[in-house]
Scaffold this motif. Structure first.
Motif, short mmCIF file in Angstrom:
data_model
loop_
_atom_site.label_atom_id
_atom_site.label_comp_id
_atom_site.label_asym_id
_atom_site.label_seq_id
_atom_site.Cartn_x
_atom_site.Cartn_y
_atom_site.Cartn_z
N ARG A 1 0.83 -1.21 0.00
CA ARG A 1 0.00 0.00 0.00
C ARG A 1 0.86 1.25 0.00
NH1 ARG A 1 -5.00 -2.08 1.06
NH2 ARG A 1 -5.02 -3.69 2.66
N VAL A 2 0.33 2.31 -0.61
CA VAL A 2 1.03 3.59 -0.61
C VAL A 2 0.13 4.62 0.06
CG1 VAL A 2 2.07 5.39 -2.03
CG2 VAL A 2 2.12 3.03 -2.82
N ASP A 3 0.67 5.35 1.02
CA ASP A 3 -0.04 6.50 1.58
C ASP A 3 0.16 7.64 0.59
OD1 ASP A 3 -0.67 8.89 2.81
OD2 ASP A 3 0.00 8.23 4.79
N ALA B 1 1.29 11.10 1.89
CA ALA B 1 2.68 11.19 2.37
C ALA B 1 3.69 11.05 1.23
CB ALA B 1 2.92 10.11 3.42
N CYS B 2 3.37 10.26 0.23
CA CYS B 2 4.32 9.95 -0.84
C CYS B 2 4.76 11.21 -1.59
CB CYS B 2 3.68 8.95 -1.81
SG CYS B 2 4.62 8.71 -3.32
N THR B 3 6.09 11.38 -1.72
CA THR B 3 6.60 12.56 -2.40
C THR B 3 7.09 12.25 -3.82
OG1 THR B 3 8.70 12.11 -1.33
CG2 THR B 3 7.29 13.77 -0.30
N GLY B 4 6.97 11.00 -4.22
CA GLY B 4 7.30 10.62 -5.58
C GLY B 4 8.79 10.44 -5.83
N ARG B 5 9.14 10.05 -7.06
CA ARG B 5 10.53 9.89 -7.51
C ARG B 5 11.36 9.05 -6.56
NH1 ARG B 5 9.24 14.58 -9.57
NH2 ARG B 5 9.27 14.49 -11.84
N GLY B 6 10.76 8.03 -5.99
CA GLY B 6 11.44 7.32 -4.92
C GLY B 6 12.19 6.10 -5.37
N LEU B 7 12.63 5.43 -4.37
CA LEU B 7 13.43 4.25 -4.58
C LEU B 7 12.57 3.02 -4.76
CD1 LEU B 7 15.84 5.06 -1.68
CD2 LEU B 7 16.48 4.98 -4.10
N CYS B 8 11.30 3.13 -4.42
CA CYS B 8 10.48 1.92 -4.39
C CYS B 8 10.46 1.21 -5.74
CB CYS B 8 9.07 2.24 -3.91
SG CYS B 8 8.26 3.57 -4.79
N ALA B 9 10.34 1.98 -6.83
CA ALA B 9 10.27 1.36 -8.15
C ALA B 9 11.60 0.72 -8.52
CB ALA B 9 9.86 2.39 -9.19
N TRP C 1 5.10 11.49 -13.66
CA TRP C 1 5.55 12.48 -12.67
C TRP C 1 6.35 11.83 -11.55
CZ3 TRP C 1 0.52 12.26 -14.60
CH2 TRP C 1 0.23 13.23 -15.55
N GLY C 2 6.61 10.54 -11.69
CA GLY C 2 7.43 9.86 -10.70
C GLY C 2 6.68 9.27 -9.53
N TYR C 3 5.36 9.21 -9.62
CA TYR C 3 4.57 8.61 -8.53
C TYR C 3 4.30 7.14 -8.80
CZ TYR C 3 4.05 13.30 -6.76
OH TYR C 3 4.31 14.54 -6.26
N PRO C 4 4.34 6.33 -7.75
CA PRO C 4 4.25 4.89 -7.96
C PRO C 4 2.91 4.41 -8.53
CG PRO C 4 4.33 5.43 -5.60
CD PRO C 4 4.61 6.68 -6.34
N VAL C 5 3.00 3.47 -9.44
CA VAL C 5 1.84 2.74 -9.95
C VAL C 5 2.03 1.31 -9.48
CG1 VAL C 5 0.66 1.94 -12.03
CG2 VAL C 5 1.79 4.17 -12.04
N ALA D 1 13.24 1.57 2.55
CA ALA D 1 13.97 2.63 1.85
C ALA D 1 13.12 3.87 1.63
CB ALA D 1 14.47 2.11 0.51
N CYS D 2 11.81 3.76 1.78
CA CYS D 2 10.94 4.94 1.54
C CYS D 2 11.24 6.00 2.60
CB CYS D 2 9.47 4.55 1.59
SG CYS D 2 8.38 5.99 1.48
N PRO D 3 11.67 7.18 2.16
CA PRO D 3 12.13 8.20 3.12
C PRO D 3 11.00 8.80 3.96
CG PRO D 3 12.17 9.07 0.88
CD PRO D 3 11.82 7.62 0.76
N VAL D 4 9.78 8.68 3.51
CA VAL D 4 8.68 9.33 4.24
C VAL D 4 7.68 8.32 4.80
CG1 VAL D 4 8.84 11.55 3.06
CG2 VAL D 4 7.49 9.71 2.04
N LEU D 5 8.09 7.07 4.85
CA LEU D 5 7.24 6.00 5.39
C LEU D 5 5.89 5.92 4.69
CD1 LEU D 5 7.79 6.58 9.24
CD2 LEU D 5 9.18 5.24 7.66
N ALA D 6 5.90 6.19 3.38
CA ALA D 6 4.64 6.16 2.63
C ALA D 6 4.31 4.76 2.12
CB ALA D 6 4.70 7.14 1.46
N LEU D 7 5.34 3.95 1.98
CA LEU D 7 5.13 2.60 1.45
C LEU D 7 5.05 1.63 2.62
CD1 LEU D 7 5.14 1.22 -1.40
CD2 LEU D 7 7.50 0.59 -0.92
N ARG D 8 4.08 0.75 2.57
CA ARG D 8 4.04 -0.25 3.63
C ARG D 8 3.41 -1.53 3.10
NH1 ARG D 8 -0.55 2.92 4.77
NH2 ARG D 8 -2.26 1.43 4.93
S1 SF4 Z 1 9.81 5.64 -2.04
FE1 SF4 Z 1 8.05 6.27 -0.83
S2 SF4 Z 1 7.81 8.47 -1.21
FE2 SF4 Z 1 9.15 7.63 -2.80
S3 SF4 Z 1 7.80 7.18 -4.51
FE3 SF4 Z 1 8.03 5.29 -3.32
S4 SF4 Z 1 6.32 5.38 -1.89
FE4 SF4 Z 1 6.52 7.43 -2.70
#
Ligand code: SF4
Ligand code: SF4
Lengths: 438, 68
Positions: free
Chosen positions: B8-10, B13-21, B33-37, B57-64
């Protein structure tokens, strides 16, 4: 606001919430209300020798939310009653859907029916407070409601305390999490779940959020029982519902119809089409377009689902053949994009991008890749926000591409159709962001 | 004892362009725009470790990942 014709002669079981209005033609004050309905049966809400508990009566009645989502009312009450702590009731009268007027109309003509419903729901779940949330900027409505509350206070009618609030009027302020957040001193923007409002809402207490119309139906079920409620509507979707009919009809306004009434009949009750129709917008700005050839379909979730449509908040906008559905959709999408709460990336960036693509299509300025880009962008909106705002916009865009497929083809190959150059027909608020969230 | 895990993604909170992908390309793609799909929300057993690393690795704890 347009008053519906009171001379209509349809069957009495279809008129419930508005029957006082049809009978007298004036808003019901507390004296009128008590004469017609008596005091709210609060002690019976818990059940006694003569009546089943309200929650069970609502379950048997099959009442569902009239705010758009259509969730079973009894289930919501039960979840809140089972929560930890003293519950709170919130009446959602925000009606942020620009094409909807029904809650405003209901509160204007029968405010005490809604308040009775809120008080009865509070009694049934054990709440001590009712918050009534209306949009800011409708000062006449605010004063009328505060007078109605004063009347009840002077008559010592209610044991729960009733409080009136005027919230910022933005499209997504009517989300239940927006209401909870604002009532707790925050901004009227949606919150991502969890926790869910029914578990931990206002002041961290279990919170029952109900649409104003739903509570008015509840007040009548509490008095007349589930059997009476089921006399109107269909077996799967019993009861009546308020609809706001606008656009190219002779007598636009708010009507009460039985669920399952054919759309064409609903339009006829609003005076009938004022000119040949191309389509209807069903459910609201977050709803969908339905080609005019489907007007024989009943207004019910069950009948509309196969067409990808839903009654939503009871909005019906008749689009005349002389108008361009793509242009109207582009205007609505621009408004919805501007009203994003800007909290979630996919909504904040995806919605304006899809709206811009749609505007280019409507203006006949599409490039080669537009249609595939638009489809991809709208396809990525659902399920990617903290609330359902982007999902609604995606639904509208997709339904427009289907309903106006011939026009899409024309706009792509020959540029905008003649109708697109005429002045727009639907009233759409300006595509500007909300002034404030607090 | 194994439970299904759901990604799940909050979105607030998610700021995009992250490491999750990058860390979990099997399940996460990025939009323009760099937001997770989320390509799929159920985490298969073989990707559990990768999912855990992406969450960490998610810097803002948006991914769980949630149970079930
Ligand atoms: S790492 Fe976290 S903040 Fe960055 S895109 Fe993924 S879910 Fe969003
Ligand atoms: S999806 Fe859009 S409107 Fe809903 S909370 Fe996120 S940014 Fe706000």
């Amino acid at each position: 606001m347009n008053a519906p014709a009171r001379t209509a002669t349809w069957h009495a079981t279809d008129t419930r919430l508005l029957s006082g209005w049809y009978a007298t033609g004036r808003p019901a004050d507390l004296t009128d209300h008590l004469r017609r309905y008596g005091t709210p049966p609060v002690t019976a809400a818990h059940g006694n020798r003569h009546a089943m508990p309200l929650i069970r009566a609502l379950e048997a009645a099959g009442l569902t939310g009239r705010g758009g989502a259509g969730f079973p009312t009894a289930r919501k009450l039960r979840a809140v009653a089972a929560g930890r702590g003293r519950p709170v009731v919130v009446v959602n009268a925000m009606e942020s859907e620009p094409a909807s007027r029904k809650d405003q109309f209901l509160l204007a003509v029968a405010p005490h029916l809604v308040l009775d419903g809120a008080v009865l729901a509070a009694e049934a779940v054990g709440a001590d407070t009712v918050h009534l949330c209306v949009p800011r900027g409708r000062s006449a409505q605010y004063w009328q409601l505060s007078r109605a509350m004063d009347e009840r206070r002077d008559a010592c009618l209610d044991e729960v305390s009733l409080r009136l609030h005027a919230l910022p009027h933005a499209y997504v302020s009517s989300e239940s999490t927006s209401l909870v957040r604002w009532l707790d001193g925050g901004e009227a923007r949606p919150l991502g779940a969890p926790p869910r409002s029914h578990e931990r809402g206002v002041g961290r207490r279990p919170t029952l959020v109900h649409n104003a119309e739903t509570l008015a139906h509840l007040a009548l079920v509490a008095r007349y029982g589930p059997g009476w409620f089921r006399q109107a509507g269909t077996a799967q979707e019993p009861g009546t519902t308020l609809v706001t009919v606008s656009g190219a009809v002779a007598a636009p306004g708010v009507l009460e119809v039985a669920l399952g009434t054919p759309l064409a009949t609903v339009l006829d009750r609003a005076g009938g089409p004022a000119e040949p129709l191309r389509a209807v917008l069903l459910g609201g700005f977050a709803g969908g377009w339905l080609p005019a050839r489907h007007l024989g379909i009943p207004l019910s979730r069950q009948a509309l689902a196969p067409l990808g449509a839903a009654p939503g908040a009871g909005v019906l906008v008749a689009l005349p053949r002389s108008a361009c559905g793509l242009t109207e959709t582009a205007r609505i999408l621009a408004y919805l994009a501007a009203q994003s709460a800007g909290q979630c990336g996919p909504c904040r960036f995806g919605l304006p991008a899809a709206a811009d693509d749609f505007a280019a299509l409507a203006a006949g300025q599409a490039d080669q890749l537009l249609l595939s880009r638009l489809r991809r962008r709208t396809g990525l909106l659902p399920d990617r926000g903290a609330c359902r705002h982007p999902d609604g916009a995606a639904r509208l865009a997709a339904s427009a591409l289907g309903c106006f497929a011939d026009d899409v083809e024309h706009h792509l190959t020959h540029g905008a159709c003649p109708a697109a150059h005429r002045p727009p027909r639907l009233p759409v608020p300006p595509a500007t962001p909300p002034e404030t969230w607090r | 004892m194994t439970h299904t895990r759901t990604l799940r993604v909050d979105r607030i909170a998610c700021t995009g362009r992250g490491l999750c992908a990058e860390l979990l390309p099997e399940l996460v793609d990025l939009d323009e725009w760099g937001y997770p799909v989320l390509l799929r929300t159920t985490v298969p057993a073989r990707l559990r470790g990768h999912a855990r690393r992406a969450v960490a690795a998610c810097p803002v704890l948006a991914l769980r990942t949630d149970r079930g």
